[in-house]
Each structure stands twice: as structure tokens, then as C-alpha cells.
Design a protein around this motif. Structure first.
Motif, PDB file in Angstrom:
ATOM      1  N   ALA A 664       0.832  -1.203   0.000  1.00 45.72           N
ATOM      2  CA  ALA A 664       0.000   0.000   0.000  1.00 45.72           C
ATOM      3  C   ALA A 664       0.873   1.261   0.000  1.00 45.72           C
ATOM      4  O   ALA A 664       0.594   2.227  -0.720  1.00 45.72           O
ATOM      5  CB  ALA A 664      -0.917  -0.011   1.222  1.00 45.72           C
ATOM      6  N   THR A 665       1.970   1.197   0.809  1.00 43.87           N
ATOM      7  CA  THR A 665       2.888   2.336   0.852  1.00 43.87           C
ATOM      8  C   THR A 665       3.545   2.557  -0.504  1.00 43.87           C
ATOM      9  O   THR A 665       3.661   3.693  -0.982  1.00 43.87           O
ATOM     10  CB  THR A 665       3.969   2.092   1.927  1.00 43.87           C
ATOM     11  OG1 THR A 665       3.335   1.772   3.161  1.00 43.87           O
ATOM     12  CG2 THR A 665       4.827   3.324   2.102  1.00 43.87           C
ATOM     13  N   VAL A 666       3.993   1.419  -1.135  1.00 44.89           N
ATOM     14  CA  VAL A 666       4.629   1.520  -2.457  1.00 44.89           C
ATOM     15  C   VAL A 666       3.648   2.102  -3.472  1.00 44.89           C
ATOM     16  O   VAL A 666       3.991   2.993  -4.269  1.00 44.89           O
ATOM     17  CB  VAL A 666       5.123   0.123  -2.903  1.00 44.89           C
ATOM     18  CG1 VAL A 666       5.487   0.139  -4.384  1.00 44.89           C
ATOM     19  CG2 VAL A 666       6.337  -0.287  -2.093  1.00 44.89           C
ATOM     20  N   THR A 667       2.413   1.586  -3.462  1.00 45.92           N
ATOM     21  CA  THR A 667       1.397   2.114  -4.382  1.00 45.92           C
ATOM     22  C   THR A 667       1.188   3.607  -4.162  1.00 45.92           C
ATOM     23  O   THR A 667       1.090   4.393  -5.114  1.00 45.92           O
ATOM     24  CB  THR A 667       0.074   1.363  -4.166  1.00 45.92           C
ATOM     25  OG1 THR A 667       0.311  -0.036  -4.259  1.00 45.92           O
ATOM     26  CG2 THR A 667      -0.956   1.787  -5.202  1.00 45.92           C
ATOM     27  N   GLN A 668       1.127   3.960  -2.877  1.00 44.04           N
ATOM     28  CA  GLN A 668       0.949   5.380  -2.555  1.00 44.04           C
ATOM     29  C   GLN A 668       2.124   6.203  -3.056  1.00 44.04           C
ATOM     30  O   GLN A 668       1.949   7.275  -3.646  1.00 44.04           O
ATOM     31  CB  GLN A 668       0.783   5.528  -1.044  1.00 44.04           C
ATOM     32  CG  GLN A 668       0.427   6.930  -0.598  1.00 44.04           C
ATOM     33  CD  GLN A 668       0.233   7.010   0.903  1.00 44.04           C
ATOM     34  OE1 GLN A 668       0.374   5.997   1.577  1.00 44.04           O
ATOM     35  NE2 GLN A 668      -0.062   8.176   1.408  1.00 44.04           N
ATOM     36  N   GLN A 669       3.361   5.647  -2.834  1.00 45.93           N
ATOM     37  CA  GLN A 669       4.545   6.374  -3.273  1.00 45.93           C
ATOM     38  C   GLN A 669       4.607   6.475  -4.788  1.00 45.93           C
ATOM     39  O   GLN A 669       5.014   7.495  -5.347  1.00 45.93           O
ATOM     40  CB  GLN A 669       5.798   5.693  -2.726  1.00 45.93           C
ATOM     41  CG  GLN A 669       5.971   5.861  -1.218  1.00 45.93           C
ATOM     42  CD  GLN A 669       7.191   5.144  -0.687  1.00 45.93           C
ATOM     43  OE1 GLN A 669       7.817   4.373  -1.408  1.00 45.93           O
ATOM     44  NE2 GLN A 669       7.522   5.388   0.568  1.00 45.93           N
ATOM     45  N   VAL A 670       4.204   5.363  -5.483  1.00 47.02           N
ATOM     46  CA  VAL A 670       4.193   5.391  -6.945  1.00 47.02           C
ATOM     47  C   VAL A 670       3.235   6.482  -7.442  1.00 47.02           C
ATOM     48  O   VAL A 670       3.562   7.253  -8.361  1.00 47.02           O
ATOM     49  CB  VAL A 670       3.773   4.003  -7.503  1.00 47.02           C
ATOM     50  CG1 VAL A 670       3.434   4.110  -8.980  1.00 47.02           C
ATOM     51  CG2 VAL A 670       4.898   3.004  -7.304  1.00 47.02           C
ATOM     52  N   SER A 671       2.066   6.538  -6.811  1.00 47.99           N
ATOM     53  CA  SER A 671       1.108   7.585  -7.206  1.00 47.99           C
ATOM     54  C   SER A 671       1.668   8.972  -6.918  1.00 47.99           C
ATOM     55  O   SER A 671       1.509   9.905  -7.719  1.00 47.99           O
ATOM     56  CB  SER A 671      -0.217   7.381  -6.466  1.00 47.99           C
ATOM     57  OG  SER A 671      -0.027   7.530  -5.076  1.00 47.99           O
ATOM     58  N   GLN A 672       2.372   9.079  -5.762  1.00 45.02           N
ATOM     59  CA  GLN A 672       2.979  10.369  -5.447  1.00 45.02           C
ATOM     60  C   GLN A 672       4.064  10.740  -6.464  1.00 45.02           C
ATOM     61  O   GLN A 672       4.164  11.885  -6.915  1.00 45.02           O
ATOM     62  CB  GLN A 672       3.568  10.341  -4.048  1.00 45.02           C
ATOM     63  CG  GLN A 672       2.522  10.336  -2.931  1.00 45.02           C
ATOM     64  CD  GLN A 672       3.152  10.255  -1.556  1.00 45.02           C
ATOM     65  OE1 GLN A 672       4.376  10.112  -1.450  1.00 45.02           O
ATOM     66  NE2 GLN A 672       2.326  10.325  -0.534  1.00 45.02           N
ATOM     67  N   ILE A 673       4.876   9.717  -6.857  1.00 51.99           N
ATOM     68  CA  ILE A 673       5.934   9.965  -7.858  1.00 51.99           C
ATOM     69  C   ILE A 673       5.310  10.405  -9.177  1.00 51.99           C
ATOM     70  O   ILE A 673       5.791  11.330  -9.843  1.00 51.99           O
ATOM     71  CB  ILE A 673       6.790   8.692  -8.035  1.00 51.99           C
ATOM     72  CG1 ILE A 673       7.666   8.480  -6.781  1.00 51.99           C
ATOM     73  CG2 ILE A 673       7.670   8.800  -9.276  1.00 51.99           C
ATOM     74  CD1 ILE A 673       8.349   7.139  -6.744  1.00 51.99           C
ATOM     75  N   GLN A 674       4.215   9.729  -9.556  1.00 50.53           N
ATOM     76  CA  GLN A 674       3.529  10.101 -10.788  1.00 50.53           C
ATOM     77  C   GLN A 674       3.014  11.541 -10.710  1.00 50.53           C
ATOM     78  O   GLN A 674       3.115  12.312 -11.680  1.00 50.53           O
ATOM     79  CB  GLN A 674       2.369   9.136 -11.042  1.00 50.53           C
ATOM     80  CG  GLN A 674       1.721   9.312 -12.403  1.00 50.53           C
ATOM     81  CD  GLN A 674       2.690   9.040 -13.551  1.00 50.53           C
ATOM     82  OE1 GLN A 674       3.508   8.125 -13.453  1.00 50.53           O
ATOM     83  NE2 GLN A 674       2.627   9.837 -14.604  1.00 50.53           N
ATOM     84  N   GLN A 675       2.477  11.853  -9.539  1.00 52.62           N
ATOM     85  CA  GLN A 675       2.019  13.230  -9.352  1.00 52.62           C
ATOM     86  C   GLN A 675       3.166  14.219  -9.474  1.00 52.62           C
ATOM     87  O   GLN A 675       3.046  15.274 -10.114  1.00 52.62           O
ATOM     88  CB  GLN A 675       1.337  13.381  -7.995  1.00 52.62           C
ATOM     89  CG  GLN A 675       0.000  12.679  -7.881  1.00 52.62           C
ATOM     90  CD  GLN A 675      -0.585  12.783  -6.484  1.00 52.62           C
ATOM     91  OE1 GLN A 675       0.014  13.408  -5.615  1.00 52.62           O
ATOM     92  NE2 GLN A 675      -1.742  12.157  -6.280  1.00 52.62           N
ATOM     93  N   HIS A 676       4.288  13.838  -8.830  1.00 54.35           N
ATOM     94  CA  HIS A 676       5.475  14.705  -8.920  1.00 54.35           C
ATOM     95  C   HIS A 676       5.960  14.843 -10.370  1.00 54.35           C
ATOM     96  O   HIS A 676       6.381  15.919 -10.799  1.00 54.35           O
ATOM     97  CB  HIS A 676       6.594  14.165  -8.041  1.00 54.35           C
ATOM     98  CG  HIS A 676       6.333  14.318  -6.579  1.00 54.35           C
ATOM     99  ND1 HIS A 676       5.810  15.462  -6.027  1.00 54.35           N
ATOM    100  CD2 HIS A 676       6.494  13.450  -5.540  1.00 54.35           C
ATOM    101  CE1 HIS A 676       5.681  15.326  -4.730  1.00 54.35           C
ATOM    102  NE2 HIS A 676       6.063  14.089  -4.408  1.00 54.35           N
ATOM    103  N   LYS A 677       5.907  13.706 -11.128  1.00 52.96           N
ATOM    104  CA  LYS A 677       6.298  13.774 -12.538  1.00 52.96           C
ATOM    105  C   LYS A 677       5.397  14.728 -13.315  1.00 52.96           C
ATOM    106  O   LYS A 677       5.861  15.550 -14.105  1.00 52.96           O
ATOM    107  CB  LYS A 677       6.225  12.370 -13.158  1.00 52.96           C
ATOM    108  CG  LYS A 677       7.401  11.466 -12.790  1.00 52.96           C
ATOM    109  CD  LYS A 677       7.283  10.127 -13.499  1.00 52.96           C
ATOM    110  CE  LYS A 677       8.480   9.231 -13.181  1.00 52.96           C
ATOM    111  NZ  LYS A 677       8.367   7.923 -13.836  1.00 52.96           N
ATOM    112  N   ASP A 678       4.085  14.562 -13.049  1.00 57.38           N
ATOM    113  CA  ASP A 678       3.144  15.458 -13.730  1.00 57.38           C
ATOM    114  C   ASP A 678       3.416  16.916 -13.367  1.00 57.38           C
ATOM    115  O   ASP A 678       3.425  17.803 -14.242  1.00 57.38           O
ATOM    116  CB  ASP A 678       1.706  15.090 -13.350  1.00 57.38           C
ATOM    117  CG  ASP A 678       1.335  13.707 -13.840  1.00 57.38           C
ATOM    118  OD1 ASP A 678       2.015  13.202 -14.766  1.00 57.38           O
ATOM    119  OD2 ASP A 678       0.386  13.110 -13.277  1.00 57.38           O
TER     120      ASP A 678
END
Length: 931
Positions: A664-678
Motif C-alpha cells: 500500500a505504501t509503495v502504491t501510494q509512493q508510486v502515485s505520489q511519484i507520478q504526481q510529482h512527474k506530472d
């Protein structure tokens, strides 16, 4: 009666029929049989047809009640005719209910709110249920909403109807589980408990008693209703019933009856005959809500009536029976004495005290048995009080073990029996304690060595005491020796025991002694069956041979069968609570009957087995023991593996949960990274746009730098203009002084011609000076106009640059603060420049005014001196030319004002300027000080 019946049947007027029914009612008590036979059919017809008139319906119902009910007749009948009375009421009831519609009609009438209909209807229905209960119950059960309509009686505001409704429901719910369930689910528990509370709980009257009897009907032997009662949290509402004060003297008979029924109701919920799971859950609920604690308070209170105390002890017994939590609490209860004593000790003192009532002693024994039932911890605590290491040498306090030993060897046979049974329960299904009890030593008399408890029991047994004492001791010994080879060895080690047993069994004694013979046979059989052959003289084979020679196998089996055939044995086997009609019937214990059932068959088989079979059996036993050891070993291994598996499962569960959390943490971090990329991409795009604006932004800042330099230059120029303005003012003052001199000289002109000649030459010189000054003023005004035009151009440039810097400041977040600060400074500088331009324009106007005044003065002088000097006329022409130039200059100034107004610079009119010169100069001074 016949005439009245005819009137009821044939009269067309309602009043006539009503009078006839009223007359039948008055005759029905005395001539019950005649009225019943002749009028019942007509009365039922009245109920069917005259329902609209409540008065005639009430008379008809009362008449039927008098005919069917036995209550009134029983009071008047002689004692030798009860059977006839019962038969009469039952026969009339049977006639009435033969048509089921009659009962259904009666249920409909009971629904009527009119008191004169409802009350006699309730009484009649109750009487029908008393006479023919099961049949009437069945009719009501199949009737639509039959039970529900009767439940409404409990909600009637008239107490008479409500109370008779309770009596009706008592009869309705007797021995009918289906109706009991319907009544319970019609919210009966809530209503009944509310009535009990309203009436004052145990202090209430007979209404409380009726409610409690109805509750017993609903709950007794009805597991569904018991579960519903527990889940509805109604057990908690029973606690206030048992709140008693310090002064318990003078209880009314009704309060004693109410409390007795309340205690019985508690026992119904925790009865040993209920399913174990239901009983256990009720026991836990009673502990958690404080009901058990309240019962223990009554148990230890003073002044409580004996029958209530006895029933309380029985109730506490069943509340704690088999429930470890409740048993532990009961062990911690202390009596309010000085010093405090455990409640168990106080109760045991009552049990071994022959002056106490028999029922109370039985209740204490039952309480002790329930305390030890499936309670190895409690058993160990009781036995430990007998062991040498724990006995209190000071003798200050009496222990449970000492009381049991004292009762076991007292002269009262009832105390002997109770103590023996209590001690047997301390050993029940506990081989460890059976072995430990062998260590107990008793000091019989001074000077003699102590003897073991086991030896003392056999000694008393052989002394020929009362049958009750011997039965109790034999039950204790059988319980002690069963399933304990070490105890059997100790028993056989005494050489007098086996001869005593064989002698008792072999004798032909009376019926009273047959029970002792049977128990002796059981004890001898236990000594054989559980014999480990460790004593050479008392091996199994030798004991069997002894039985064969001294008693005979058939005789031995017959004597062994005396136990289970005894009437008191059958009675004791029915329920755990010891209930005996008299002390003489106190022979068997419930748990001991289970032991007899278990051992009777195996002992009979063991007696008939040959030595070879015994050997084979021993070999089989050894093999089984080895097998059991192997199985035990594997069980241990499996248990360990199970524990390891459980631990691994727990670890797997924890790791799984951790893994899920990490995922769940990894998924959250991946989504956060994607947000940061955007966000990064957006910033990148914005950065590209910013770079395009960067040059213009930097140019803006360069322009801002240029503006700062130009502002400083403008300040310097303004300083120069101020200095020039001061010089011009000084020149004007000089010119004013010269004009004053000219005025004064004009007055002196007429004195002499010589003086005029001289003044003429002086006037010419002065006129030349004025012309020079006017030339200088023209050049200065031209310079000022040029400077003003320059300032206007620069002001326009600054405004354009400000408009260019505004979007740049909006796009660039990093330089927003600096740009806003710079913009503020620029606006302030622009304001200062505007104010200075305004001041210059005002100075220019003042100069113009001075010039106008000076030109007018010169014109006057020229007019006055026209006769004297021709040169003055020429100077006047030149002054006219100067005026033309000044007019042109005015036009230019007005044009400049218009331009300044177009640029947004406020310009005041000439009238305002004259009035506001001084104020503007003050404001200019203040602004310069602020700068």
C-alpha cells in the motif's frame, strides 16, 4: 330456570332477555348444575347475537363463569366431595369448548375495552384453562392472533384486569413451549419486569408473585426463551431484586415468598439440566452485572430468614457450578467477622454443626460440591489445608481441611457423611490430589503415633459405627482409590483391610447392611481392578482366589448389584443437588452414582477373568501403555509442531499484513511519484514559457535600472531648477526694489530740469537693464518648457515600462516580491516627479504674474514719462513685444496643461493656483522631508 331460559330464547325485547340473564346469574351460584345443563346453550347464543349490549354480555359471561368455575363451589362443598366438584367443572368446560367457535368468540369479547365485558371474559377464560388446559391452549394457539390479543391485558390501565390477566397467562403458558415462545416474543419479559419494578420489587404484593410465577413458566425448561432473556439483557434487571439493607428483621410473609420465587428464577437460568453452553453464558452474565456479588451479600448478611438463606445458598451454588471465574470470586468472598473468614469456611462450619437445620446443611454441602465441580484449583486449595506444610500451628484460624476432618470423625453421623462426601469431591477426577492426600497424618490421641487419614478412615469403618457414617466413608474410599494405584497399594498395605471387607461381604445381614455390603464389594473390586501387583501378598490373582474361596463370585456380583438396585441410589442419580426428605435417607451422592455406573461392569468382568487372561490383559495394558507413551510422545511432538505452526502462521500473518502495508505504501509512493512527474512536466512547460518572458523580464529590470539612473538625474536637474528659481526670485526682488526707486525718483522729477535730465539718462540705463532681464526670462522660460516636455516624455516611458513589467511580475513567482517593491518605488518616484513638475509650473505662473506686474508698472512709467523722454516710448514698444511673447508663452503653457491632463497629471486653474500657492509649497516641503 326453565322459564328464564325460555324468556332468553324467545323474548324479542332486549330488556326482557337482559332481565332473564340477570336472574339466571343470581341462580347460577346455588343451582350450578341445573343452570349449566339448561341455560348454557342459550347463554352462548346471547354471546353470539347480543354483542352490541355490553350489559347482557357481562351477565352471560358471569353466569357461565359461575357454572364452569370450581372456585366458589369448593368453598361451599364439604371436604369429602372434591372429586365431584372437579368433574362438574371439567364436564361443563368440555361442553363449552366442544365448539371451538365458542373459545374464539370469547377471545373476541376479551378484546372489548368495556370493563363489564372484559373482566368476566378474562375470568371465564382462566377457568376454562384450569379445567381443560391443553385443549383450550390448542384452540387459542390455532386462533388468529389469539395469544397476542391476550397479551394486551398486561397493558390495561385497570389493575384488576391486568392482575387477572396475569393469572390467565399463567394458566395459558403451563407446559406449552409454543405458547411460551409466542408470549416471550410479544415483549412479555419487558412488561413483566416493568410491573415488578413498579410494584416495588421484592417489597411488592401478590402481583409481584404472579409476575414471577409467569416468568418461571416462560423460562423453565425452555432453552429458546432463556437465550432470549439473556440476550435481551434482562439478567441485569434482576440485580435490584436482591438489594437488602443492614436490618433484615421483620420481613413480611409476602416478601419472603417474592424473594424465594426470585431466587428460583435465577436457578432456572443456571440449572445443571440446561445445556452447558447456555448455563455458562448466563453464569458469566450474572457475574459481570454484579448479581452474584449481590447474592453473596445476602449470603453473609445477618437477620435473613432461614428459608431465604437456604435458597440463596442453593442459588449461589448453581451460579458458580462449573464456572471458573465465578468459583474464583466465591473463594475470595469473606464473611464480615473479626478477623474476616472466608465464606467457604463459615459455610462448612454450618455444615458440620449438628444444631443447624437439615436443609441448610444440605444446601451448604451442595454449595461446596458446586465450588469444587471442575475446579482443580479449588480442589488443590482445600487439600492443601490438610497437608502438614500448610497447617497453621498457632491455631488462630480454622481451615476448611480441619473442619472436614473434624466432621469426618465427629459423633454426628450426618456430619460424618457430609464431610466424607465433601472430601470425596475434593478428590474427584484428580489423581495428583489423591496421592497428596496420602501424606496427611492425624494425631488420634496423646502419646500415640500419628496415623494416616486413609488408615483412620478404615479404622472407624471397622469399629461398627452407624450405617450412614460407614456409607459415607466407603464412598470416600472408593472415590479415593479409583484410578489411583498408589492409593490402592497404601490401602492393601494394611493387613486388616482385606479381611474386614471379605468378612463384611460374606455375612448375611439385614436390608440396612446390604448397602454397606455392596459398597464393600465395590471397594474390594476397585482394589483388584486398579491393583498394580506391587504387593506380593495382594496381587490380583490372589485377591480373586480369596473372593472365590471366602465369598464366591456369584455372591460377590450379587452383593455388588445391591448398590444400583437401591431406591436411594436411583433418587440420587437424578440431579446433582442433594435433596432428601429426612436425614435417614441421606445415603448416596450424585457424583458417586456416576462412579458406580462406570465401575460396576468392569469390576464384574475383572472378577471372572482367569490368571492367563489377566496376564494377557497386563501385557495388553503394557503394550497399551507403551503405545500410549508413544502416542503421548507423538502428541507432544505434534503439539510442539502445532505451536510452531501457530507461531509460523502468526509470523506469516504479521508478514502478510506488513507486506500489504508495504505494498500500500509503495502504491501510494508510486502515485505520489507520478504526481510529482506530472507536476515536473507542468513546471517544465511553464519554465519554457518563463524563458521566453525572461529576456523581456531582464529588459524590464534593465529599464528599471535605467529608470533609477534617470530618476537620479531628474532629481539633480530639479535641484538645478530650484537654484535657478531662487536666483530668479532674487532678481525679481532686485527689480522690485528698482521700480520702487523709480517711483520715488518720479516724485522728484518736477523739481528741476537738470534733475530730469539726469533721471532720463538713469531711466534709459534702467530700461536697458530691464530689457536684458526680459531676454534672460524668455530664455529661461524656453528652457523650462523644453525641460517640461522632456519630463513628460520620460513620464510616458515610465508608464509604458510599468505596464510591461506588470504581466512579467504576475508570471514570475520567484521575483514577485522584488518586482512589487520596485513598482512601489517607481510609483513613488513618479509621484514625486509629478509633484515637482507641478511645483515648477506653479513657479512659472508666479514668474508670469511678477512679469505682468512689472510690465504694467513699466507701462505706467512710460506713460508718465512720455512727455519727458522719447526713449520711454521705444521701451514701451519693446515691452509690448514682450507681452506678445508672454501671450505666446501662455498659450504654450495652456497646451502643456492640456497634455498633462491627458497624461493624468492633475493641473489646477489659475484661480486655484493663486489660493493654493502657499499650501502647495508647504506640501512640497513636507514631501521633500519625507523623501
Amino acid at each position: 330456570i326453565q322459564k328464564l331460559c325460555d324468556r332468553v330464547a324467545s323474548s324479542t325485547l332486549l330488556d326482557d332477555r337482559r332481565d332473564a340473564v340477570r336472574a339466571l346469574k343470581s341462580l347460577s351460584k346455588k343451582y350450578r348444575l341445573e343452570v349449566g345443563i339448561q341455560a348454557m346453550e342459550h347463554l352462548i347464543h346471547v354471546l353470539q347475537t347480543d354483542g352490541s349490549d355490553s350489559e347482557i354480555i357481562g351477565y352471560a359471561l358471569d353466569t357461565l363463569y359461575n357454572v364452569i368455575s370450581n372456585d366458589l363451589e369448593e368453598e361451599e362443598q364439604e371436604e369429602n366431595l372434591p372429586k365431584q366438584v372437579d368433574d362438574l367443572g371439567s364436564q361443563f368446560t368440555e361442553i363449552f369448548i366442544k365448539q371451538q367457535e365458542n373459545v374464539t368468540l370469547l377471545l373476541t369479547l376479551v378484546e372489548e375495552f368495556d370493563f363489564h365485558v372484559r373482566w368476566p371474559g378474562v375470568k371465564l377464560l382462566t377457568s376454562l384453562l384450569k379445567q381443560q388446559g391443553p385443549q383450550v391452549q390448542q384452540i387459542i394457539l390455532v386462533s388468529p392472533m389469539g395469544v397476542s390479543r391476550l397479551m394486551d391485558l398486561l397493558a390495561d390501565s385497570r389493575e384488576v384486569i391486568r392482575n387477572d390477566g396475569l393469572l390467565l397467562l399463567q394458566q395459558l403458558t403451563k407446559s406449552n413451549a409454543a405458547i411460551q415462545k409466542i408470549v416471550a416474543f410479544e415483549n412479555a419479559f419487558e412488561r413483566l419486569l416493568d410491573i415488578i419494578t413498579e410494584e416495588g420489587n421484592s417489597d411488592g404484593g401478590i402481583v409481584v408473585e404472579d409476575c414471577l410465577l409467569l416468568l418461571q413458566n416462560l423460562l423453565k425448561n425452555n432453552n429458546s426463551n432463556q437465550n432470549f432473556f439473556k440476550e435481551g439483557s434482562y439478567i441485569q434487571r434482576m440485580k435490584p431484586w436482591f438489594e437488602v439493607g443492614d436490618d433484615n428483621c421483620g420481613w413480611s410473609a409476602q416478601k419472603v415468598t417474592n424473594l424465594h420465587l426470585m431466587l428460583q428464577l435465577v436457578r432456572v437460568l443456571v440449572s445443571p439440566t440446561n445445556p452447558p453452553g447456555a448455563t455458562s453464558s448466563c453464569q458469566k452474565a450474572m457475574f459481570h452485572c454484579g448479581l452474584l456479588q449481590q447474592l453473596c451479600t445476602i449470603l453473609m448478611a445477618t437477620g435473613v430468614p432461614a428459608d431465604i438463606l437456604t435458597e440463596t445458598i442453593n442459588t449461589v451454588s448453581e451460579v458458580i457450578r462449573g464456572c471458573q471465574m465465578n468459583q474464583d470470586y466465591f473463594a475470595s468472598v469473606n464473611a464480615p467477622s473479626n478477623p474476616p473468614r472466608p465464606a467457604i469456611v463459615v459455610l462448612l462450619m454450618s455444615m458440620v454443626n449438628e444444631r443447624q437445620p437439615f436443609v441448610l446443611r444440605c444446601a451448604v454441602l451442595y454449595c461446596f460440591q458446586c465450588f469444587l465441580y471442575k475446579n482443580q484449583k479449588g480442589q488443590g486449595e482445600i487439600v492443601s489445608t490438610l497437608l502438614p506444610s500448610t497447617i497453621d500451628a498457632t491455631g488462630n484460624s480454622v481451615s476448611a481441611g480441619q473442619l472436614l476432618c473434624g466432621g469426618l470423625f465427629s459423633t454426628d453421623s450426618l456430619s460424618n457423611w457430609c464431610a466424607a462426601v465433601a472430601l470425596a469431591h475434593a478428590l474427584q477426577e484428580n489423581a495428583t490430589l489423591k496421592e497428596q492426600l496420602l501424606r496427611v497424618q492425624l494425631a488420634t490421641s496423646i502419646g500415640n503415633p500419628p496415623v494416616s487419614l486413609l488408615q483412620q478412615c478404615t479404622n472407624i469403618l471397622s469399629q461398627g459405627s452407624k450405617v450412614q457414617t460407614r456409607v459415607g466413608l466407603l464412598m470416600l474410599l472408593c472415590t479415593w482409590l479409583s484410578n489411583c494405584s498408589i492409593a490402592v497399594t497404601h490401602f492393601l498395605h494394611n493387613p486388616a483391610n482385606i479381611p474386614f471387607l471379605t468378612g463384611q461381604i460374606a455375612e448375611n445381614l439385614g436390608e440396612e447392611e446390604q448397602l454397606v455390603q455392596g459398597l464393600c464389594a465395590l471397594l474390594l473390586g476397585i482394589s483388584i481392578y486398579y491393583n498394580d501387583n506391587s504387593l506380593e501378598n495382594y496381587r490380583k490373582e490372589k485377591l480373586k482366589q480369596l473372593i472365590e474361596k471366602r465369598i464366591g463370585r456369584e455372591n460377590f456380583i450379587e452383593k455388588l448389584g445391591f448398590i444400583s438396585k437401591h431406591e436411594l441410589y436411583s433418587r440420587a442419580a437424578q440431579k446433582p443437588q442433594p435433596s432428601f426428605s429426612s436425614p435417614d435417607h441421606m445415603m448416596f451422592d450424585h457424583e458417586f452414582t456416576k462412579l458406580v455406573k462406570e465401575l460396576e461392569g468392569v469390576i464384574s468382568k475383572a472378577i471372572y477373568k482367569s490368571s492367563e487372561e489377566d496376564k494377557k490383559e497386563e501385557e495388553v495394558k503394557k503394550t497399551l501403555e507403551q503405545h500410549d507413551n508413544i502416542v503421548t510422545h507423538y502428541k507432544k511432538v505434534i503439539r510442539e509442531q502445532d505451536q510452531e505452526l501457530e507461531e509460523l502462521k502468526q509470523r506469516i500473518n504479521t508478514l502478510t499484513s506488513q507486506n500489504e502495508q508495504l505494498q500500500a505504501t509503495v502504491t501510494q509512493q508510486v502515485s505520489q511519484i507520478q504526481q510529482h512527474k506530472d507536476q515536473y512536466n507542468l513546471l517544465k512547460v511553464q519554465l519554457g514559457k518563463d524563458t521566453q518572458h525572461h529576456n523581456s523580464h531582464s529588459d524590464t529590470f534593465q529599464m528599471n535600472g535605467i529608470q533609477m539612473e534617470e530618476v537620479s538625474k531628474l532629481k539633480e536637474e530639479l535641484e538645478e531648477w530650484k537654484n535657478k528659481h531662487e536666483l530668479l526670485q532674487g532678481q525679481l526682488r532686485e527689480k522690485d526694489s528698482v521700480i520702487e526707486k523709480l517711483k520715488s525718483s518720479q516724485l522728484e522729477m518736477g523739481a528741476t530740469e537738470q534733475s530730469s535730465q539726469t533721471s532720463k539718462s538713469g531711466g534709459l540705463e534702467h530700461n536697458n537693464e530691464l530689457q536684458k532681464e526680459l531676454e534672460m526670462l524668455r530664455s529661461q522660460i524656453q528652457l523650462q518648457s523644453a525641460e517640461i516636455s522632456k519630463l513628460q516624455i520620460e513620464n510616458q516611458k515610465l508608464q509604458v515600462m510599468n505596464t510591461m513589467t506588470d504581466p512579467v511580475l504576475g508570471d514570475s513567482g520567484a521575483t514577485a516580491a522584488n518586482s512589487s517593491e520596485l513598482e512601489g518605488r517607481l510609483e513613488q518616484e513618479i509621484k514625486e516627479l509629478k509633484s515637482e513638475v507641478k511645483a515648477l509650473s506653479e513657479e512659472k505662473e508666479s514668474l508670469k504674474q511678477h512679469l505682468d506686474s512689472s510690465s504694467s508698472t513699466v507701462a505706467i512709467l512710460q506713460d508718465e514719462k512720455s512727455k519727458l523722454q522719447q526713449e520711454v516710448a521705444e521701451s514701451k514698444k519693446e515691452q509690448d513685444d514682450l507681452l506678445v511673447l508672454l501671450a505666446d508663452q501662455d498659450q504654450k503653457l495652456s497646451a502643456l496643461k492640456i497634455k498633462l491632463k491627458d497624461l493624468g497629471v492633475p493641473v489646477e486653474d489659475e484661480d486655484d493656483i493663486e489660493s493654493g500657492d502657499q499650501g502647495d509649497e508647504d506640501e512640497d516641503g513636507d514631501e521633500e522631508e519625507q523623501d
